[in-house]
Design a protein around this motif. Structure first.
Motif, PDB file in Angstrom:
ATOM      1  N   PRO A  31       0.820  -1.210   0.000  1.00  0.00           N
ATOM      2  CA  PRO A  31       0.000   0.000   0.000  1.00  0.00           C
ATOM      3  C   PRO A  31       0.859   1.268   0.000  1.00  0.00           C
ATOM      4  O   PRO A  31       2.063   1.212   0.249  1.00  0.00           O
ATOM      5  CB  PRO A  31      -0.771  -0.107   1.316  1.00  0.00           C
ATOM      6  CG  PRO A  31       0.134  -0.878   2.208  1.00  0.00           C
ATOM      7  CD  PRO A  31       0.877  -1.837   1.321  1.00  0.00           C
ATOM      8  N   GLU A  32       0.216   2.380  -0.294  1.00  0.00           N
ATOM      9  CA  GLU A  32       0.850   3.694  -0.139  1.00  0.00           C
ATOM     10  C   GLU A  32       0.930   3.971   1.357  1.00  0.00           C
ATOM     11  O   GLU A  32      -0.028   3.689   2.087  1.00  0.00           O
ATOM     12  CB  GLU A  32      -0.075   4.736  -0.770  1.00  0.00           C
ATOM     13  CG  GLU A  32       0.529   5.607  -1.830  1.00  0.00           C
ATOM     14  CD  GLU A  32      -0.504   6.611  -2.321  1.00  0.00           C
ATOM     15  OE1 GLU A  32      -0.220   7.812  -2.228  1.00  0.00           O
ATOM     16  OE2 GLU A  32      -1.596   6.183  -2.751  1.00  0.00           O
ATOM     17  N   VAL A  33       2.035   4.521   1.812  1.00  0.00           N
ATOM     18  CA  VAL A  33       2.218   4.832   3.238  1.00  0.00           C
ATOM     19  C   VAL A  33       2.541   6.308   3.369  1.00  0.00           C
ATOM     20  O   VAL A  33       3.378   6.831   2.631  1.00  0.00           O
ATOM     21  CB  VAL A  33       3.367   3.981   3.852  1.00  0.00           C
ATOM     22  CG1 VAL A  33       3.603   4.363   5.311  1.00  0.00           C
ATOM     23  CG2 VAL A  33       3.058   2.482   3.761  1.00  0.00           C
ATOM     24  N   GLY A  77      -9.908   8.949   2.526  1.00  0.00           N
ATOM     25  CA  GLY A  77      -9.421   7.807   1.744  1.00  0.00           C
ATOM     26  C   GLY A  77      -8.252   7.061   2.375  1.00  0.00           C
ATOM     27  O   GLY A  77      -7.839   6.009   1.890  1.00  0.00           O
ATOM     28  N   TRP A  78      -7.694   7.605   3.454  1.00  0.00           N
ATOM     29  CA  TRP A  78      -6.572   6.958   4.154  1.00  0.00           C
ATOM     30  C   TRP A  78      -7.093   6.171   5.352  1.00  0.00           C
ATOM     31  O   TRP A  78      -7.997   6.624   6.047  1.00  0.00           O
ATOM     32  CB  TRP A  78      -5.583   8.005   4.679  1.00  0.00           C
ATOM     33  CG  TRP A  78      -4.833   8.742   3.613  1.00  0.00           C
ATOM     34  CD1 TRP A  78      -5.158   9.971   3.097  1.00  0.00           C
ATOM     35  CD2 TRP A  78      -3.625   8.335   2.956  1.00  0.00           C
ATOM     36  NE1 TRP A  78      -4.235  10.339   2.148  1.00  0.00           N
ATOM     37  CE2 TRP A  78      -3.278   9.360   2.045  1.00  0.00           C
ATOM     38  CE3 TRP A  78      -2.811   7.204   3.047  1.00  0.00           C
ATOM     39  CZ2 TRP A  78      -2.143   9.285   1.221  1.00  0.00           C
ATOM     40  CZ3 TRP A  78      -1.694   7.130   2.245  1.00  0.00           C
ATOM     41  CH2 TRP A  78      -1.367   8.158   1.343  1.00  0.00           C
ATOM     42  N   PHE A  79      -6.483   5.028   5.643  1.00  0.00           N
ATOM     43  CA  PHE A  79      -6.776   4.276   6.867  1.00  0.00           C
ATOM     44  C   PHE A  79      -5.748   4.674   7.920  1.00  0.00           C
ATOM     45  O   PHE A  79      -4.541   4.640   7.673  1.00  0.00           O
ATOM     46  CB  PHE A  79      -6.707   2.763   6.625  1.00  0.00           C
ATOM     47  CG  PHE A  79      -6.893   1.959   7.889  1.00  0.00           C
ATOM     48  CD1 PHE A  79      -8.144   1.781   8.442  1.00  0.00           C
ATOM     49  CD2 PHE A  79      -5.795   1.415   8.561  1.00  0.00           C
ATOM     50  CE1 PHE A  79      -8.321   1.077   9.627  1.00  0.00           C
ATOM     51  CE2 PHE A  79      -5.955   0.716   9.746  1.00  0.00           C
ATOM     52  CZ  PHE A  79      -7.227   0.536  10.276  1.00  0.00           C
ATOM     53  N   ARG A  80      -6.231   5.059   9.094  1.00  0.00           N
ATOM     54  CA  ARG A  80      -5.346   5.483  10.190  1.00  0.00           C
ATOM     55  C   ARG A  80      -4.956   4.246  10.998  1.00  0.00           C
ATOM     56  O   ARG A  80      -5.810   3.589  11.585  1.00  0.00           O
ATOM     57  CB  ARG A  80      -6.063   6.495  11.070  1.00  0.00           C
ATOM     58  CG  ARG A  80      -6.654   7.665  10.275  1.00  0.00           C
ATOM     59  CD  ARG A  80      -7.506   8.561  11.134  1.00  0.00           C
ATOM     60  NE  ARG A  80      -6.647   9.364  11.974  1.00  0.00           N
ATOM     61  CZ  ARG A  80      -6.823  10.666  12.180  1.00  0.00           C
ATOM     62  NH1 ARG A  80      -7.826  11.303  11.614  1.00  0.00           N
ATOM     63  NH2 ARG A  80      -6.005  11.321  12.955  1.00  0.00           N
ATOM     64  N   VAL A 109      -0.477   6.378   8.079  1.00  0.00           N
ATOM     65  CA  VAL A 109      -1.732   6.110   7.362  1.00  0.00           C
ATOM     66  C   VAL A 109      -1.412   5.360   6.069  1.00  0.00           C
ATOM     67  O   VAL A 109      -0.316   5.496   5.522  1.00  0.00           O
ATOM     68  CB  VAL A 109      -2.522   7.416   7.070  1.00  0.00           C
ATOM     69  CG1 VAL A 109      -3.030   8.038   8.356  1.00  0.00           C
ATOM     70  CG2 VAL A 109      -1.684   8.418   6.270  1.00  0.00           C
ATOM     71  N   ILE A 110      -2.376   4.553   5.612  1.00  0.00           N
ATOM     72  CA  ILE A 110      -2.149   3.719   4.425  1.00  0.00           C
ATOM     73  C   ILE A 110      -3.381   3.734   3.520  1.00  0.00           C
ATOM     74  O   ILE A 110      -4.495   3.985   3.975  1.00  0.00           O
ATOM     75  CB  ILE A 110      -1.835   2.250   4.812  1.00  0.00           C
ATOM     76  CG1 ILE A 110      -2.949   1.671   5.708  1.00  0.00           C
ATOM     77  CG2 ILE A 110      -0.487   2.126   5.491  1.00  0.00           C
ATOM     78  CD1 ILE A 110      -2.888   0.162   5.912  1.00  0.00           C
ATOM     79  N   ARG A 111      -3.159   3.434   2.240  1.00  0.00           N
ATOM     80  CA  ARG A 111      -4.275   3.170   1.327  1.00  0.00           C
ATOM     81  C   ARG A 111      -3.770   2.277   0.200  1.00  0.00           C
ATOM     82  O   ARG A 111      -2.610   2.373  -0.203  1.00  0.00           O
ATOM     83  CB  ARG A 111      -4.897   4.464   0.784  1.00  0.00           C
ATOM     84  CG  ARG A 111      -3.968   5.342  -0.025  1.00  0.00           C
ATOM     85  CD  ARG A 111      -4.664   6.627  -0.444  1.00  0.00           C
ATOM     86  NE  ARG A 111      -3.749   7.472  -1.214  1.00  0.00           N
ATOM     87  CZ  ARG A 111      -3.955   8.756  -1.470  1.00  0.00           C
ATOM     88  NH1 ARG A 111      -5.032   9.364  -0.999  1.00  0.00           N
ATOM     89  NH2 ARG A 111      -3.100   9.446  -2.197  1.00  0.00           N
ATOM     90  N   GLY A 112      -4.616   1.372  -0.256  1.00  0.00           N
ATOM     91  CA  GLY A 112      -4.193   0.453  -1.311  1.00  0.00           C
ATOM     92  C   GLY A 112      -5.125  -0.732  -1.427  1.00  0.00           C
ATOM     93  O   GLY A 112      -6.060  -0.891  -0.634  1.00  0.00           O
ATOM     94  N   PRO A 113      -4.876  -1.616  -2.406  1.00  0.00           N
ATOM     95  CA  PRO A 113      -5.805  -2.724  -2.684  1.00  0.00           C
ATOM     96  C   PRO A 113      -5.896  -3.770  -1.580  1.00  0.00           C
ATOM     97  O   PRO A 113      -6.847  -4.551  -1.543  1.00  0.00           O
ATOM     98  CB  PRO A 113      -5.227  -3.347  -3.963  1.00  0.00           C
ATOM     99  CG  PRO A 113      -3.780  -2.963  -3.972  1.00  0.00           C
ATOM    100  CD  PRO A 113      -3.720  -1.615  -3.318  1.00  0.00           C
TER     101      PRO A 113
END
Length: 507
Positions: A336-338, A381-384, A357-361
């Protein structure tokens, strides 16, 4: 890496006659046999009225049948692995909370889960091992014929796996992970570790935990390699397995690595005979000194990585040589993106400390039926993650602690990980865990639990002086407790929150 978006597609990667699932003293299960088992299992479940999206709880001991059941049930339904050590009340909570459509138990396995399931009206399916057919092969019996709403193999958006977060105080939250989430994570891990058909992972992690399920089982199968399924972590058997099975790698939590390390010297001949390509560490912070000692003992790179359930495991990892690995740092974004987020929700530049924070498949779309938790966990859109850290000048992620585990002493914040690291550098210290002790005036005081190396000694004063050489006075533990073993959770993770109370330590 091959493209796949569902577990059933992932199982098509390996060459038909290559081993997919292995186990000590068992004939291997080939990819052809595993694919046939997946087709048979999905058809059996459909015949019992269980299809895509229906939740199947599993209470199975570690071993090849658990690994095979996980991937074959996930091919056409939703898996919900539970810890076999739970008590009746815990099974009641989880089976009810999950709304389980069935429970899989092994033949002849005594578990309070059976009586709980019968009381709740959850059908019990019995897993019968087919010992002649290769490690992990099984049949399911005991269901009643029914009609499934959604037949056949799971689609990418279907939920493959549901796990509960390990809530420290609050009620555990349900984390649904889609087929896309788990297969993306398997692909990310495979790419990070450069896994291929020649690789075999020795799995010692519990298979009711995201680390073992995704890193050991799914990433191995997604690369066309093999997973060697042991009955679980056993320091006395580890080196015998290493010698007999000749894996190319293994993955574990730091407490397991440190126990293995304590026995490495007397097993030097086996290590030389059965060399590993690399060793992977995840699910908790690996002290820098332990990493250096492991590399010296095994002559193999130790890759610390960073994972959590909500990300279907991997988020960051140290890379393989020739790229640098940094002791005490969890590595580069690996899937994921960090990013690092400030309190106001803005993204911070490199070198600044904030929330990871992260986001991705591979990231969950949200906790189930928990709008309050989702409002806190997701921003723009980011997960904390709930972890505090920074990205260094090379883009490597350095964690400074769980936000809820930071020790707030007076007006100062102490990162327990920082103190752990310094204590672990002392030659007499095998393991160290820093924790907060409630204090009437300061809010919290710093405490530390320490396990000494065999045959070595150190006093509380000596360890405090050692920390004081490196860290500011407010970070020096006021109390050091010497233990034979630090309390661990079911997955081998050290328990920091509530440790003062558990040990009866007061300020």
């Amino acid at each position: 890496m091959p493209e796949f978006r569902t577990v059933f597609e992932l199982l098509q990667v390996g060459e038909a006659e290559r081993p997919a699932i292995r186990a000590p003293e068992r004939a291997p299960l080939t990819y052809a046999a595993l694919r046939a088992l997946a087709e048979r299992t999905v058809a059996t479940l459909n015949g019992f009225g269980i299809g895509r999206g229906d939740r199947v709880a599993m209470v199975l001991p570690n071993g090849p049948e658990m690994a095979a059941a996980f991937v074959t049930v996930a091919a056409g339904a939703t898996t919900a692995p539970l810890n076999p050590a739970y008590r009746a009340e815990e099974f009641e909570f989880y089976l009810t909370d999950l709304k389980a459509r069935a429970l899989i138990l092994p033949e002849g396995f005594e578990s309070p889960a059976r009586a709980v399931a019968e009381r709740l009206g959850v059908p019990v399916l019995t897993l019968v091992p087919e010992t002649e057919a290769g490690a992990g092969s099984f049949t399911l019996t005991g269901g009643t014929p029914g009609r499934a709403l959604n037949l056949g193999y799971a689609e990418p958006e279907d939920v493959a796996l549901v796990l509960h977060t390990s809530g420290t105080t609050a009620r555990p939250k349900i984390v649904p992970l889609t087929q896309t989430n788990v297969t993306a994570s398997a692909r990310h891990i495979g790419a990070t570790l450069e896994l291929g058909p020649q690789d075999a992972c020795l799995n010692i992690m519990p298979l009711f935990h995201i680390h073992g399920l995704i890193a050991a089982v799914l990433a191995s199968l997604g690369a066309g390699g093999a997973v060697i399924c042991t009955p679980g972590f056993n320091a006395l058997k580890f080196f015998a397995w290493l010698d007999a099975e000749r894996p190319t790698w293994y993955t574990a939590v730091p407490t397991m690595h440190q126990t293995i390390l304590a026995r490495a010297e007397r097993n030097a001949e086996i290590i030389a005979r059965a060399p590993l390509r690399f060793i992977r560490s995840s699910s908790a912070s690996l002290p820098a000194q332990a990493m250096r000692d492991m590399e010296a003992a095994f002559g193999a790179p130790v890759l610390e990585s960073y994972g959590m359930t909500e990300a279907a495991h991997q988020m960051a990892s140290n890379p393989l040589p020739p790229r640098p690995r940094k002791p005490g740092i969890v590595g580069l974004p690996a899937g994921p993106e960090v990013a690092i987020m400030a309190d106001d929700g803005s993204i911070l530049p490199q070198g600044e400390i904030g929330e990871v924070v992260i986001r991705g498949p591979n990231v969950t779309l949200g906790y189930e039926a928990n709008p309050e938790a989702n409002a806190k966990a997701f921003h723009d859109g980011w997960f904390r993650t709930g972890d505090q850290g920074m990205l260094d000048e090379d883009g490597y992620l350095q964690l400074t602690g769980r936000l809820k585990e930071l020790i707030k002493r007076g007006g100062e914040q102490v990162s327990p990980l920082e103190v752990d690291g310094v204590l672990s550098e002392h030659p007499a210290v095998a393991q160290a865990l820093c924790f907060g002790i409630p204090h009437k005036v300061l809010g919290e005081e710093v405490g530390a639990a320490v396990v000494l190396r065999e045959g070595m000694q150190a006093t509380e004063r000596e360890l405090r002086d050692h920390v004081a050489k490196t860290l500011a006075d407010f970070k020096v533990p006021r109390k050091v407790v010497f233990l034979a073993e630090i309390p661990k959770g079911a997955t081998g993770k050290l328990m920091r929150i509530g440790l003062a109370e558990k040990l009866g330590v007061t300020a």
